[in-house]
Design an enzyme around this catalytic site. Structure first.
Site, short mmCIF file in Angstrom:
data_model
loop_
_atom_site.label_atom_id
_atom_site.label_comp_id
_atom_site.label_asym_id
_atom_site.label_seq_id
_atom_site.Cartn_x
_atom_site.Cartn_y
_atom_site.Cartn_z
CG ASP A 162 -2.22 0.81 0.89
OD1 ASP A 162 -2.18 1.65 -0.03
OD2 ASP A 162 -3.24 0.64 1.59
C1 BGC Z 1 -5.13 3.05 0.18
C2 BGC Z 1 -5.35 2.03 -0.91
C3 BGC Z 1 -5.20 2.65 -2.26
C4 BGC Z 1 -3.85 3.32 -2.34
C5 BGC Z 1 -3.58 3.97 -3.68
C6 BGC Z 1 -3.89 3.88 -0.03
O1 BGC Z 1 -3.82 4.95 0.82
O2 BGC Z 1 -5.08 2.40 1.42
O3 BGC Z 1 -6.61 1.44 -0.76
O4 BGC Z 1 -5.37 1.68 -3.25
O5 BGC Z 1 -3.77 4.33 -1.35
O6 BGC Z 1 -4.29 5.11 -3.87
#
Ligand code: BGC
Length: 774
Positions: A299
Site C-alpha cells: 500500500d
Molecule cells: C489506500 C489504498 C489505495 C492506495 C492507492 C492507499 O492509501 O489504502 O486502498 O489503493 O492508497 O491510492
C-alpha cells in the site's frame, strides 16, 4: 502457578493444549484459473528478458510511482519523467486518459534500454467514470450478477482510459462502523464477502487479461485491515489464528481462488508483524498455502511506514519487506533507494530481487503488455465506451438494487406522484456526495441529485418545496478538512435555528416531508474514522423539529457506514438507506421513493443502537451466560446495564413494499453422512400487494464443537422475484464442506453432531430445522 503444575492440572481436568501439526489439513487451493496458470512461453520470455537486465533495471521494475490526478497519502512521487526514462519505474498509478497514459508509456518504450512497458494502475473502486454505489451499497444488493456487471463496466471504461490494473476488490471484513473504510468493502460476513470478491474479480478480469477491455484486479488490503482496533484507521490488529481463518481470511482466499492477478499488502500489523513485512502472510499463507501466483504491491508508502511501526531503518525495512514477499513498492521508493546497497551488505540476496522482478514482469506478460504496451487503448474507443447510455442505465438499476428500506410505517412509501413534497436536508441537492468516496475518475457534476431525480421521475405532477434545514457539519475546521480532500461543501452561515425554522415553514406547506440526511462522502473512506456515528451536525435537531409538524416524515439516508439511528427509527414514518448511490443516485432514489422499483436490498453490516455496542455482528458466540433479553433482573449475564444487546437493524435486514412469508425448512434428511449433500427446501410466499424481490438467506449453527461456534453463520442466499400472490419453493444445497471450520489445530473439519438450519429474510427472523452430521 508454574508451567509444570499448570500442565498437571490441565491433564487431571482432561484438558490439553494443542498446537497446529505440521501438516494441518487446510482447505486445498482451488485449481488455478486459466488467467493465472503457469505458462512455459511466459517463463522462456521472462528468462530471456531477465538475462539482459542489469541490477538497476530489475530494481526499477519494483518501483511504483504516483503521478497525475489523485494523491492518497502524505507523499508524492518526484522526478517521475526522469525516473521513467532511466528505467527506474515499473508501474504508474493515478494517470489515466489515453493521451496521458500513452505519453508516459512512450517514454518507457522510447527512452529505456530494454523498452519494458509500464503497468498503469488506479483506484477504480466502484466504477471508473460511470460511478456505482459504494461497495457497501453494492453488497447490499445481494445480487452477484449486478455486482459483477458493475465491475465489468468499470473494466470497460478503465481499460478504454489507458488503465491496466485496478486496486479493487477491497474485501476487508469489518465489524466496526467507526472505521471509515467500511464503505469500501462488503460488510461483516465472510461468506457474503467471498461471493462478492469472486464476482468482482470475474467482472474486472474476465477470462483473458490480454483482451483490450480486461483489467487486472488487485485484492486488498492483505490482510485483516478491517479489524483495526477501535475503528481507528491504520491501527493495530491482533487476533487468534482460529478467528482469522474462519472469520476474516475467507474473502481474500476466494479472490485468490477466482484468479486475482495481484494483491496489495495492508498498512496494519498482524499480531505484531506489519503486513508489509510479514513473511508468514505474504509468502507462507498467500503463496505457499493458497497457491497465489501473481505479484504483491504494497500500500501507499507502507514500506516507509515500517519505520514508524518500529521495524528498523530505511535499509532494513526495504530488505524486510522484499524478503517477506512484497514485489512492488508503492510511492515510497525505498526499494529503489536501498536494494542495491542491501544486496552488497547481505541484507537481501540476488534471488530475492530476481523473484520480485519476475513476478512484476509476469503480471505485465499476463496482461499482454509486451505484445501491445498500449493494451488496445485509443481515444476512439474511450469516446465510444465511457459513460455510454447502456452503462448509465445499468448504473441506475444497480443503484436501486442497493437501497435498503429500513422502516415503512402505514405504507408511507411509495409516495404518490401528486401533491406537495417538502424536500429538506443538506443532501437533497448534493451532486458531489452522490458519487461517494473513492470515486476515482467520476465526474460529480454529471451525478443526479435527489432533487433532480424526483423531478425526473415524478415530473410536474409533484410540487417540490425546498429548504436546506441544516449544514452537514457546522464546524468550519471540519468543513475545511473535507473540502481540502475533494469535498464541495458550502457552509450556510445562518444560525441553526434560522435554518430549521425555514425548513419547518416549508414542511407545513407540504403533504409529506422527504428529509435527505446523512454524512458527507468525505466522512467515509480512508482516514475518515468517526467516534460518534450519529447524524452529524444539527441534522437530528432538524428532524425533531420536522417531526413536530405532524407531517409524514420520510428519511432518505446517504452515508457510507452503519449509523446509530434510534431516535430516527422511533420517529420517522419511513427510512430508506441509499448509501452513496453513484452517478445515477438521484434517479434511483426517486425510482424507489415513487414505487417504480420495489426495494430489495438487505444490510450486510449490523446497525448498532449505540457506539457502546461496537463491535456488534450477527455471527457472534453464545458466551457462557447468554442473555435472553426477557428478565431485566437477570444480573449475571452477558449484557449491558444501560443498553440492550440487540442491534437496531440486524445483518441481512431490509423491507419491501410487499410482504414475504417463509414456510418451515424441509430437509432431505435429518442424518447426514460425511460425504452426503443435504437439500433444504423452503417456500417463500409474496403475501403483499406488489411484485417484489426477496433475498432468502440460509444460516446454520453447529450446536456442539471442539470450539465454541457462532450462533449463526450465513451459508447460502438466493435473490428471487415473486409476483404478488406468488409462492415458490427454493432449494438450498449444503454439503459437509459447508459445515467445515478451522479447529484449534487449524484443520478444516466438519465435526459430527447436531446442527440447526435457519432460513429467513434476515438474520433475526428465521424458521428453523435440525439435522445430525454422522
Ligand atoms: C489506500 C489504498 C489505495 C492506495 C492507492 C492507499 O492509501 O489504502 O486502498 O489503493 O492508497 O491510492
Amino acid at each position: 502457578m508454574n508451567k509444570l503444575s499448570r500442565a498437571a492440572l490441565l491433564l487431571t481436568l482432561g484438558l490439553t493444549f494443542t498446537t497446529a501439526p505440521l501438516h494441518a489439513q487446510q482447505q486445498p487451493p482451488a485449481p488455478t484459473p486459466k488467467v493465472m496458470q503457469d505458462d512455459p512461453k511466459m517463463k522462456a520470455f521472462i528468462d530471456n528478458l531477465m538475462q539482459k537486465m542489469t541490477l538497476e533495471e530489475k530494481i526499477g521494475q519494483l518501483n511504483l510511482v504516483s503521478v497525475g490526478f489523485d494523491v492518497t497519502g502524505p507523499v508524492v512521487s518526484q522526478n517521475v519523467n526522469e525516473n521513467i526514462s532511466k528505467g527506474n519505474v515499473g508501474g504508474v498509478f493515478n494517470t489515466y486518459t489515453p493521451i496521458a497514459a500513452r505519453k508516459l508509456q512512450e517514454l518507457a518504450l522510447k527512452q529505456t534500454r530494454l523498452k519494458i512497458p509500464l503497468i498503469f494502475g488506479y483506484d477504480v473502486i466502484h466504477g471508473h467514470r460511470t460511478i456505482f454505489p459504494i461497495p457497501l451499497g453494492l453488497a447490499a444488493s445481494w445480487d452477484l450478477t449486478a455486482v459483477e456487471r458493475s465491475a465489468r463496466i468499470a473494466a470497460e471504461e478503465a481499460s478504454a482510459d489507458g488503465l491496466h490494473w485496478v486496486y479493487s476488490p477491497m474485501v476487508d471484513i469489518a465489524r466496526d462502523p467507526r472505521w471509515g473504510r467500511v464503505a469500501e468493502g462488503a460488510g461483516e460476513d465472510a461468506y457474503l464477502g467471498s461471493r462478492m470478491a469472486e464476482a468482482m474479480v470475474r467482472g474486472y478480469q474476465g477470462t483473458d487479461l490480454t483482451k483490450e477491455n480486461a483489467v487486472m484486479a488487485c485484492l486488498k488490503h492483505f490482510a485483516l485491515y478491517g479489524a483495526s482496533e477501535a475503528g481507528r484507521d491504520y491501527n493495530t490488529t491482533d487476533m487468534s489464528k482460529v478467528r482469522m481463518y474462519n472469520e476474516y481470511l475467507p474473502p481474500y482466499k476466494a479472490a485468490v481462488d477466482a484468479g486475482v492477478g495481484s494483491v496489495m499488502s495492508s498498512f496494519n500489523d498482524v499480531n505484531g508483524v506489519p503486513a508489509t513485512a510479514n513473511r508468514w502472510l505474504l509468502t507462507d499463507l498467500l503463496r505457499e498455502k493458497w497457491g497465489f501466483k501473481g505479484f504483491v504491491a504494497t500500500d501507499y508508502t507502507a514500506i516507509n511506514e515500517l519505520i514508524a511501526h518500529g521495524m528498523g531503518d530505511e535499509k532494513e525495512v526495504a530488505a524486510l519487506s522484499l524478503k517477506a514477499g512484497a514485489d512492488m513498492d508503492m510511492v515510497g521508493e525505498l526499494f529503489l533507494k536501498h536494494l542495491g546497497e542491501d544486496l552488497k551488505n547481505g541484507l537481501v540476496k540476488q534471488a530475492d530481487i530476481d523473484l520480485a522482478c519476475r513476478r512484476v514482469l509476469e503480471g505485465k506478460y499476463r496482461l499482454g503488455l509486451f505484445k501491445d504496451p498500449y493494451h488496445g487503448v485509443s481515444e476512439k474507443r474511450a469516446k465510444k465506451v465511457i459513460m455510454n447510455k447502456e452503462f448509465i442505465a445499468d448504473a441506475r438499476d444497480i443503484a436501486r438494487k442497493s437501497m435498503v428500506l429500513l422502516k415503512n410505517d402505514n405504507q408511507t412509501l411509495p409516495l404518490k406522484k401528486s401533491g406537495t413534497i417538502a424536500l429538506v436536508g443538506p443532501l437533497a441537492q448534493s451532486q458531489r456526495d452522490m458519487i461517494g468516496n473513492w470515486s476515482g475518475a467520476g465526474d460529480w457534476k454529471q451525478a443526479v441529485s435527489l432533487e433532480q431525480g424526483i423531478k425526473n421521475v415524478a415530473g410536474n405532477a409533484v410540487k417540490i418545496v425546498y429548504a436546506k434545514g441544516a449544514n452537514i457539519a457546522d464546524d468550519q475546521q471540519m468543513l475545511d478538512r473535507l473540502n481540502h480532500h475533494g469535498g464541495e461543501l458550502v457552509l450556510d452561515k445562518r444560525s441553526s435555528e434560522e435554518m430549521i425554522k425555514e425548513a419547518v415553514q416549508v414542511a407545513q406547506q407540504a403533504d409529506v416531508i422527504v428529509a435527505a440526511v446523512g454524512e458527507s462522502q468525505g466522512m467515509t473512506g480512508e482516514a475518515a474514522s468517526r467516534a460518534d456515528i450519529g447524524l452529524p451536525g444539527q441534522q437530528l435537531a432538524l428532524l425533531k423539529a420536522l417531526k413536530a409538524t405532524g407531517k409524514p416524515l420520510v428519511l432518505v439516508l446517504m452515508n457510507g457506514r452503519p449509523l446509530t439511528l434510534t431516535w430516527e427509527d422511533q420517529n420517522a414514518s419511513a427510512i430508506l438507506e441509499t448509501w452513496f448511490g453513484g452517478t445515477q443516485a438521484g434517479n434511483a432514489m426517486a425510482d424507489v421513493l415513487f414505487g417504480n422499483y420495489n426495494p430489495s436490498g438487505k444490510l450486510t453490516m449490523t446497525f448498532p443502537r449505540s457506539v457502546g455496542q461496537i463491535p456488534l455482528y450477527y455471527n457472534h458466540k453464545s458466551t457462557g451466560r447468554p442473555y435472553a433479553g426477557t428478565d431485566p433482573m437477570d444480573k449475571y449475564k452477558s449484557r449491558y446495564l444501560d443498553e440492550v444487546n440487540e442491534p437496531l437493524y440486524p445483518f441481512g435486514f431490509g423491507l419491501s413494499y410487499t410482504k414475504f412469508e417463509y414456510g418451515k425448512p424441509e430437509l432431505s434428511t435429518t442424518t447426514l453422512g460425511q460425504n452426503q449433500p443435504l437439500e433444504v427446501k423452503v417456500t417463500v410466499r409474496n403475501t403483499g400487494n406488489y411484485d417484489g424481490e426477496e433475498v432468502a438467506q440460509l444460516y446454520i449453527r453447529d450446536m456442539v464443537g471442539s470450539l465454541s461456534r457462532p450462533v449463526k453463520e450465513l451459508k447460502g442466499f438466493q435473490k428471487v422475484m415473486l409476483k404478488k400472490g406468488e409462492s415458490r419453493t427454493l432449494t438450498f444445497r449444503l454439503s459437509p464442506d459447508d459445515l467445515k471450520f478451522y479447529n484449534n489445530d487449524l484443520n478444516f473439519v466438519a465435526e459430527p453432531g447436531d446442527f440447526q438450519v435457519m432460513v429467513g429474510g434476515n438474520s433475526r427472523d428465521v424458521q428453523m430445522a435440525g439435522f445430525k452430521l454422522q
